[in-house]
Design an enzyme around this catalytic site. Structure first.
Site, short mmCIF file in Angstrom:
data_model
loop_
_atom_site.label_atom_id
_atom_site.label_comp_id
_atom_site.label_asym_id
_atom_site.label_seq_id
_atom_site.Cartn_x
_atom_site.Cartn_y
_atom_site.Cartn_z
N GLU A 1 0.84 -1.18 0.00
CA GLU A 1 0.00 0.00 0.00
C GLU A 1 0.88 1.24 0.00
O GLU A 1 0.44 2.35 -0.26
CB GLU A 1 -0.93 -0.01 1.23
CG GLU A 1 -2.00 -1.13 1.21
CD GLU A 1 -1.47 -2.47 1.68
OE1 GLU A 1 -0.29 -2.56 2.10
OE2 GLU A 1 -2.24 -3.46 1.64
N GLN B 1 -7.57 -2.70 -0.30
CA GLN B 1 -8.52 -3.81 -0.15
C GLN B 1 -9.47 -3.65 1.04
O GLN B 1 -10.64 -4.00 0.96
CB GLN B 1 -7.75 -5.12 -0.06
CG GLN B 1 -8.56 -6.33 -0.39
CD GLN B 1 -7.67 -7.52 -0.70
OE1 GLN B 1 -7.19 -8.19 0.20
NE2 GLN B 1 -7.43 -7.78 -1.97
N ASP C 1 -8.75 -0.81 6.76
CA ASP C 1 -7.84 -1.20 7.83
C ASP C 1 -6.40 -1.38 7.32
O ASP C 1 -5.47 -1.43 8.11
CB ASP C 1 -8.29 -2.53 8.45
CG ASP C 1 -9.78 -2.57 8.71
OD1 ASP C 1 -10.15 -2.71 9.87
OD2 ASP C 1 -10.57 -2.48 7.75
N ILE D 1 -4.90 0.61 5.09
CA ILE D 1 -4.43 1.84 4.47
C ILE D 1 -3.22 2.40 5.21
O ILE D 1 -2.49 3.23 4.68
CB ILE D 1 -5.58 2.88 4.40
CG1 ILE D 1 -5.32 3.89 3.29
CG2 ILE D 1 -5.82 3.54 5.74
CD1 ILE D 1 -6.54 4.75 2.92
N PRO E 1 -0.16 1.30 6.03
CA PRO E 1 1.18 1.31 5.41
C PRO E 1 1.36 2.46 4.42
O PRO E 1 2.48 2.86 4.13
CB PRO E 1 1.25 -0.05 4.70
CG PRO E 1 0.28 -0.91 5.42
CD PRO E 1 -0.82 0.01 5.87
N HIS F 1 -10.84 -5.85 9.63
CA HIS F 1 -11.71 -5.68 8.46
C HIS F 1 -12.94 -4.87 8.83
O HIS F 1 -14.01 -5.06 8.26
CB HIS F 1 -12.16 -7.04 7.90
CG HIS F 1 -11.05 -7.97 7.56
ND1 HIS F 1 -10.46 -8.81 8.48
CD2 HIS F 1 -10.38 -8.18 6.39
CE1 HIS F 1 -9.51 -9.50 7.89
NE2 HIS F 1 -9.42 -9.14 6.64
C1 LIG Z 1 -1.58 -4.78 4.88
C2 LIG Z 1 -2.55 -5.71 4.26
N1 LIG Z 1 -2.94 -5.53 2.98
C3 LIG Z 1 -3.86 -6.35 2.42
C4 LIG Z 1 -4.42 -7.37 3.12
C5 LIG Z 1 -5.49 -8.27 2.49
N2 LIG Z 1 -4.97 -9.62 2.27
C6 LIG Z 1 -5.11 -10.61 3.18
S1 LIG Z 1 -4.31 -12.02 2.76
C7 LIG Z 1 -3.79 -11.36 1.30
C8 LIG Z 1 -2.93 -12.18 0.38
C9 LIG Z 1 -1.65 -12.62 1.02
O1 LIG Z 1 -0.94 -13.49 0.18
P1 LIG Z 1 0.43 -14.16 0.61
O2 LIG Z 1 1.32 -13.16 1.27
O3 LIG Z 1 0.98 -14.85 -0.56
O4 LIG Z 1 0.03 -15.20 1.74
P2 LIG Z 1 -0.90 -16.49 1.61
O5 LIG Z 1 -2.29 -16.02 1.90
O6 LIG Z 1 -0.76 -17.04 0.25
O7 LIG Z 1 -0.45 -17.43 2.66
C10 LIG Z 1 -4.25 -10.03 1.17
C11 LIG Z 1 -3.99 -9.16 0.00
C12 LIG Z 1 -3.98 -7.53 4.46
N3 LIG Z 1 -4.46 -8.54 5.23
N4 LIG Z 1 -3.06 -6.70 5.00
#
Ligand SMILES: Cc1ncc(C[n+]2csc(CCOP(=O)(O)OP(=O)(O)O)c2C)c(N)n1
Ligand SMILES: [Mg+2]
Lengths: 340, 409
Positions: A60, A85, A88, A90, A92, A132
């Protein structure tokens, strides 16, 4: 006019913008091929191509990613709409938004600008737990140079989003996700009602704008004034209805700049005010409204301004409804100001 | 090249729904071919390992090469048992979520070896900073299953008082830090914890796990920078399960050869490891733990694996990747591979495996019955409502006391 929910209305707004202006680009985590975790950008990559609607790495913050990428792109004349997304997540990006995006015009004396929209699903009531559910609008209303918008229905969502990208200045656009699919009256676990049955669920297919900085009286009344935005507009209406209190309800829509004229006229008429927010109480946006009302309308006030807010705790998961300003808490607030 | 011209570039995944996945392009080095440097070797000696692949179990399920940790059959069977439990637990919890017993769930299917082998190769007192997909770590550390379930269904026995989404466990006694929903934050936290251990002259270390997608966050880069600067005794794991919700790993990877290779630029020892190979993960973690404990500093470990199921209960992966992609995954299934290895050694057989699955299923079913006797999210009992005002501060100030009264409790 077709009935749309808020997601469809936002999608329609972005469709119109992409179609009309090749400088509009849209990106975010999972916002490209997948169309976003709430589906707001669904189908847009297929329609406009990979270079207009695309996935961003989970960052972000940095220049290479969402918020900051919006600054860099805007400086080159693009009109980016970035999706964070969840509101919460935002934080970073706070440095890029607060120290950079908000001040590009000012610090360059107008040579550079940073017009863009940062959209983000916002607010609770969906059992999202503490990461969330947040309503972090007050962090951004405190930053000179940013505009902050929170729609409460499909019609406004589309019109405000188009107005936001056309404003030429950065807009933080928070979307009340609890009411994406239907208005919510603040009674937990009641089945969802549909936007199809709400007058603001009718959304023109074509381009139109809803003016930034203009509030709307969604229920005229004499007994007191309620100022709300997002989900709580609907909870306020349900409370007034249920308790039979003749409240005048103002849907603020734009938090910065907020519509002081509409607020002052109403408060000068009723003399009694509830300002509502879902966010924690201390230093919330309701405090700004209360202070301004006190300055503008002091001699018209018949009772202290009542702040109805979330508590000064992180958003709890299991006890979400003890935290959320429900219809019952709203009714108590209305009674407190009208009986004082 | 006079007509060379920069074009806006956005990577696409190799396969989308409807494509027939073929992973032969990955060109993965064979098990047993990676050299094992001394644990205190310069990070430069890991350069090949960061772009190669540390693997021990070969295609015949035999342990081969320098990295074979030569574990006893007891340890191998213990690892198998934790992995089987993790998979059965995840299956069961998903079903219960579908029945409305909890608000949300995230499985670790296909990735069980990552957390189980990683945890077993460390000491139980080493500090763990996991993401939401390392439930195997808790089993390997002996966390009570009923307690884990009580957290997931947010009931009156939830040790987190219903404050966190399911699977965001915290277990101080077992040296497992509170899991965050905000991606990546745990990486620099683990570095700080490790620095504090060194500061205090302890021989404890810390370890953290994040996903491939999360490496795009600034916290990944901050963690590596500080870990290198302060030579922190920390193991930084990147679980590359190929997907970050709907985004393929190449959205975070860019044109870099591997995630492990990113560690080299920071001067941190870096290994890419077959993440479905229990023995390889165990060996790599052991190597990194020794390095950390002896003053060699941090190691970045990329665990190359595959997220076999949905991201969470909120998405449908068939919308963004081919169905059955996992069946073509060249590194197989971690449970099956360890099982076949043990069978090949004469230390296991199908009947015992079936019995193990039955035992674990029975354990999970029985544990859930007990957990439910302490309440569920929808029917209660939950933690007392007034507990939402606790733990904001050590002592609530007047605002929280007044707000509690306003709520009428
Ligand atoms: C700072 C932040 N940005 C966005 C999200 C939303 N989000 C939750 S899980 C995810 C994907 C994470 O993927 P990865 O790091 O590959 O881990 P995996 O779920 O594959 O184990 C996202 C975008 C979040 N939880 N925290
Ligand atoms: Mg991943």
């Amino acid at each position: 006019m077709p009935a749309m929910n808020i997601i469809q209305a936002l999608n329609s707004a972005m469709d119109v913008l992409l179609d009309a202006d090749p400088d509009v680009v849209i990106f975010g985590e999972d916002a490209g091929y997948f169309g976003g975790v709430f589906k707001a950008t669904d189908g847009l990559q297929a329609k406009y191509g990979l270079d207009r609607v695309f996935d961003a790495p989970i960052n972000e913050a940095a220049i290479a990613a969402i918020a900051a990428m919006a600054v860099g792109m805007a400086a080159r004349g693009l009109k980016p709409i970035a999706e964070i997304q969840f509101a919460d997540y935002i934080f970073p990006a706070i440095d890029q938004i607060v120290s950079e995006m908000s001040r590009i015009r000012y610090r360059s004396a107008g040579q550079f600008t940073s017009g863009c929209v940062v959209r983000s699903p916002w607010g609770g009531g969906i059992r999202g737990g503490q990461t969330h559910s947040m309503s972090p609008e007050a962090f951004f209303t405190h930053v000179p140079g940013l505009q902050v918008v929170v729609p409460s229905n499909p019609y406004d969502a589309k019109g405000l989003l188009i107005a936001s990208i056309e404003s030429g200045d950065p807009v933080i656009f928070f979307e009340p996700k609890r009411i994406y699919n239907g208005p919510f009256d603040g009674v937990p676990d009641k089945p969802l009602s549909s936007w199809a049955r709400h007058p603001k669920g009718e959304v023109p297919e074509e381009r139109y704008t809803v003016e930034l900085g203009k509030a709307e009286i969604v229920r005229p009344g004499e007994a007191c004034t309620v100022i709300a935005y997002g989900t709580l507009v609907h909870v306020a209406e349900a409370a007034a209805e249920h308790a039979g209190i003749d409240a005048e309800i103002i849907d603020l829509k734009t938090l910065v700049p907020y519509d002081i004229e509409t607020i002052a006229a109403s408060v000068n008429k009723t003399g009694r005010v509830v300002v509502a927010q879902e966010a924690p109480r201390t230093s919330g946006f309701a405090a700004e409204l209360a202070a301004q009302i006190q300055e503008e309308c002091f001699y018209a006030l018949e009772a202290p301004v009542f702040r109805l807010t979330g508590w000064d705790t992180p958003y709890p998961h299991a006890h979400e409804w003890a935290y959320f300003p429900t219809r019952d808490r709203f009714i108590r607030a209305l009674k407190t100001v009208t009986e004082a | 090249m006079s007509d060379a011209q920069s074009r806006f570039h956005v990577p696409t995944p190799p396969f989308r729904p409807g494509d027939a996945p073929d992973f032969s392009y990955l060109n993965l080095p064979k098990a047993g071919t990676a050299k094992r440097p001394d644990a205190l070797a310069s990070w430069r000696e890991t350069s090949d390992l960061a772009v190669g692949l540390v693997g021990v179990l070969d295609h015949n399920h035999q342990a081969v090469g320098d990295w074979d940790p030569r574990l006893s059959p007891e340890i191998l069977r213990e690892g198998l048992s934790h992995m089987v439990l993790t998979r059965i637990y995840d299956e069961r919890m998903l079903k219960l979520q579908r029945q409305g017993k909890m608000s949300f769930y995230m499985k670790s299917t296909g990735e069980e070896a990552v957390s189980v082998a990683g945890a077993m190769a460390m000491r139980p007192t080493d500090m763990a900073f996991p993401s939401y997909r390392q439930q195997g770590l808790l089993f390997a550390r002996g966390r009570d299953i009923v307690d884990m379930m009580c957290h997931c269904i947010s009931n009156s026995r939830d040790n987190l008082k219903g404050r966190q989404l399911p699977v965001h466990y915290a277990w101080a006694e077992g040296h497992v830090f509170t899991i965050s929903g905000n991606l990546g934050t745990q990486f620099p936290q683990a570095v700080g914890y490790a620095m504090a251990c060194a500061y205090k002259g302890e021989d404890r270390i810390a370890a953290s796990w994040i996903g491939d997608g999360t490496t795009a966050e600034g916290d990944f880069h901050g963690a590596l920078t500080l870990a290198s600067t302060y030579r922190a005794p920390v193991i930084l794991n990147v679980v590359n399960n190929q997907w970050a919700i709907s985004s393929h790993q190449n959205i975070a990877l860019g044109d870099a050869p591997t995630f492990a290779a990113k560690g080299l630029g920071y001067g941190v020892a870096s290994l890419r490891v077959d993440g479905n190979d229990f023995l390889a993960i165990y060996a790599a973690t052991q190597w990194a733990a020794e390095r950390a404990r002896k003053g060699g500093g941090a190691t970045l470990i990329e665990l190359f694996t595959y997220r076999a199921d949905a991201h969470s209960t909120s998405d449908d992966p068939s919308k963004y990747r081919p169905k059955g992609e996992f069946d073509s995954w060249p590194l197989g299934d971690p449970i099956e591979r360890l099982k076949q290895h043990l069978i090949g050694k004469g230390e296991w057989d199908e009947a015992r495996h079936e019995k193990l699955e039955e035992t674990m299923t029975a354990l999970v079913v029985k544990s859930y019955k007990e957990a439910e006797s302490h309440g569920t999210l929808h029917d209660g009992p939950l933690a007392p409502t007034e507990s939402i005002f606790e733990d904001v501060y050590a002592r609530p100030d007047w605002r929280l006391r007044r707000q509690r009264q306003d709520l009428g409790i």
